[in-house]
Scaffold this motif. Structure first.
Motif, PDB file in Angstrom:
ATOM      1  N   THR A  70      53.824  96.213  18.986  1.00 52.85           N
ATOM      2  CA  THR A  70      53.139  97.217  18.175  1.00 52.85           C
ATOM      3  C   THR A  70      51.861  97.720  18.835  1.00 52.85           C
ATOM      4  OG1 THR A  70      51.915  95.493  16.996  1.00 52.85           O
ATOM      5  CG2 THR A  70      53.998  96.244  16.018  1.00 52.85           C
ATOM      6  N   LEU A  71      51.394  97.021  19.880  1.00 52.29           N
ATOM      7  CA  LEU A  71      50.126  97.356  20.520  1.00 52.29           C
ATOM      8  C   LEU A  71      50.216  98.686  21.256  1.00 52.29           C
ATOM      9  CD1 LEU A  71      47.316  96.009  20.919  1.00 52.29           C
ATOM     10  CD2 LEU A  71      48.121  95.372  23.174  1.00 52.29           C
ATOM     11  N   GLU A  72      49.287  99.589  20.936  1.00 51.63           N
ATOM     12  CA  GLU A  72      49.250 100.907  21.577  1.00 51.63           C
ATOM     13  C   GLU A  72      48.007 101.090  22.443  1.00 51.63           C
ATOM     14  OE1 GLU A  72      49.735 104.033  18.708  1.00 51.63           O
ATOM     15  OE2 GLU A  72      51.427 103.030  17.750  1.00 51.63           O
ATOM     16  N   VAL A  73      46.914 100.387  22.095  1.00 52.50           N
ATOM     17  CA  VAL A  73      45.651 100.590  22.798  1.00 52.50           C
ATOM     18  C   VAL A  73      45.040  99.238  23.151  1.00 52.50           C
ATOM     19  CG1 VAL A  73      43.317 101.546  22.636  1.00 52.50           C
ATOM     20  CG2 VAL A  73      45.225 102.733  21.545  1.00 52.50           C
ATOM     21  N   LEU A  74      44.678  99.082  24.410  1.00 52.16           N
ATOM     22  CA  LEU A  74      43.970  97.896  24.866  1.00 52.16           C
ATOM     23  C   LEU A  74      42.599  98.348  25.332  1.00 52.16           C
ATOM     24  CD1 LEU A  74      44.154  94.848  25.402  1.00 52.16           C
ATOM     25  CD2 LEU A  74      44.893  95.414  27.704  1.00 52.16           C
ATOM     26  N   GLY A  75      41.552  97.860  24.659  1.00 44.52           N
ATOM     27  CA  GLY A  75      40.193  98.290  24.947  1.00 44.52           C
ATOM     28  C   GLY A  75      39.716  97.899  26.332  1.00 44.52           C
ATOM     29  N   ALA A  76      38.696  98.604  26.785  1.00 48.52           N
ATOM     30  CA  ALA A  76      38.097  98.343  28.095  1.00 48.52           C
ATOM     31  C   ALA A  76      37.563  96.921  28.159  1.00 48.52           C
ATOM     32  CB  ALA A  76      36.968  99.343  28.345  1.00 48.52           C
ATOM     33  N   ASN A  77      37.835  96.261  29.252  1.00 48.96           N
ATOM     34  CA  ASN A  77      37.334  94.908  29.503  1.00 48.96           C
ATOM     35  C   ASN A  77      37.752  93.897  28.436  1.00 48.96           C
ATOM     36  OD1 ASN A  77      35.886  95.652  31.898  1.00 48.96           O
ATOM     37  ND2 ASN A  77      34.399  96.633  30.568  1.00 48.96           N
ATOM     38  N   ALA A  78      38.870  94.139  27.782  1.00 45.80           N
ATOM     39  CA  ALA A  78      39.323  93.248  26.711  1.00 45.80           C
ATOM     40  C   ALA A  78      39.501  91.818  27.198  1.00 45.80           C
ATOM     41  CB  ALA A  78      40.622  93.757  26.099  1.00 45.80           C
ATOM     42  N   PHE A  79      39.880  91.642  28.455  1.00 46.29           N
ATOM     43  CA  PHE A  79      40.108  90.309  29.007  1.00 46.29           C
ATOM     44  C   PHE A  79      39.247  90.034  30.244  1.00 46.29           C
ATOM     45  CE2 PHE A  79      43.912  91.305  26.609  1.00 46.29           C
ATOM     46  CZ  PHE A  79      44.100  90.148  25.890  1.00 46.29           C
ATOM     47  N   LYS A  80      38.193  90.780  30.420  1.00 40.42           N
ATOM     48  CA  LYS A  80      37.309  90.592  31.579  1.00 40.42           C
ATOM     49  C   LYS A  80      36.676  89.202  31.547  1.00 40.42           C
ATOM     50  CE  LYS A  80      33.388  92.591  33.958  1.00 40.42           C
ATOM     51  NZ  LYS A  80      33.896  93.146  35.169  1.00 40.42           N
ATOM     52  N   GLY A  81      36.662  88.555  32.682  1.00 39.46           N
ATOM     53  CA  GLY A  81      36.038  87.238  32.787  1.00 39.46           C
ATOM     54  C   GLY A  81      36.916  86.085  32.345  1.00 39.46           C
ATOM     55  N   CYS A  82      38.176  86.356  32.035  1.00 38.46           N
ATOM     56  CA  CYS A  82      39.111  85.295  31.645  1.00 38.46           C
ATOM     57  C   CYS A  82      39.735  84.741  32.913  1.00 38.46           C
ATOM     58  CB  CYS A  82      40.177  85.843  30.699  1.00 38.46           C
ATOM     59  SG  CYS A  82      39.518  86.442  29.147  1.00 38.46           S
ATOM     60  N   GLU A  83      39.024  83.854  33.557  1.00 38.76           N
ATOM     61  CA  GLU A  83      39.408  83.410  34.890  1.00 38.76           C
ATOM     62  C   GLU A  83      39.736  81.926  34.948  1.00 38.76           C
ATOM     63  OE1 GLU A  83      35.820  84.807  36.563  1.00 38.76           O
ATOM     64  OE2 GLU A  83      36.595  86.820  36.861  1.00 38.76           O
ATOM     65  N   SER A  84      40.446  81.437  33.975  1.00 37.29           N
ATOM     66  CA  SER A  84      40.884  80.046  33.996  1.00 37.29           C
ATOM     67  C   SER A  84      41.703  79.803  35.260  1.00 37.29           C
ATOM     68  CB  SER A  84      41.747  79.756  32.768  1.00 37.29           C
ATOM     69  OG  SER A  84      42.488  78.574  32.947  1.00 37.29           O
ATOM     70  N   PRO A  85      41.524  78.666  35.902  1.00 38.52           N
ATOM     71  CA  PRO A  85      42.342  78.396  37.096  1.00 38.52           C
ATOM     72  C   PRO A  85      43.827  78.286  36.771  1.00 38.52           C
ATOM     73  CG  PRO A  85      41.059  76.464  36.470  1.00 38.52           C
ATOM     74  CD  PRO A  85      40.596  77.599  35.610  1.00 38.52           C
TER      75      PRO A  85
END
Length: 107
Positions: A70-85
């Motif tokens: 159902t997702l149509e829009v993903l905001g800017a930087n929604a997942f920025k910094g998600c850097e799990s190894p």
């Protein structure tokens, strides 16, 4: 070796959201503790249409997220910094992965 990610179907209560109109809502954050989870297609009576800017920003323990169809829009930087190894990126419900560096991904 690759680790298999087990996506947990999260309770609607673990997502913060705002109502966009009488039908849709936007996810604004996540309050749960799972490292890999499914974002629901509906929260209450509202269809999840978008994820806001910076909604999951800097959640460094995040290993994977499965997005609803159902997702149509993903905001800017929604997942920025998600850097799990151990992160495995973002997966759509139909299991089409998006890797880092593409429009939807961990950066």
């Amino acid at each position: 070796t690759d680790r298999k990610v087990n996506f947990v179907k999260e309770s609607e209560d673990n997502f913060t959201y705002e109502i966009l109109n009488g039908t849709y809502c936007r996810i604004t954050g996540y309050t749960g503790s799972e490292a890999a989870f499914v974002i629901p297609a509906k929260i209450g009576d509202y269809t999840v249409q978008s994820i806001s800017d910076k909604a999951f920003m800097n959640k460094t323990d995040l290993e994977g997220v499965m997005l609803p169809t159902t997702l149509e829009v993903l905001g800017a930087n929604a997942f920025k910094g998600c850097e799990s190894p151990h992160h495995h990126g973002i997966t759509f419900e139909h299991r089409m992965p998006c890797q880092a560096g593409h429009p939807i991904g961990f950066t």
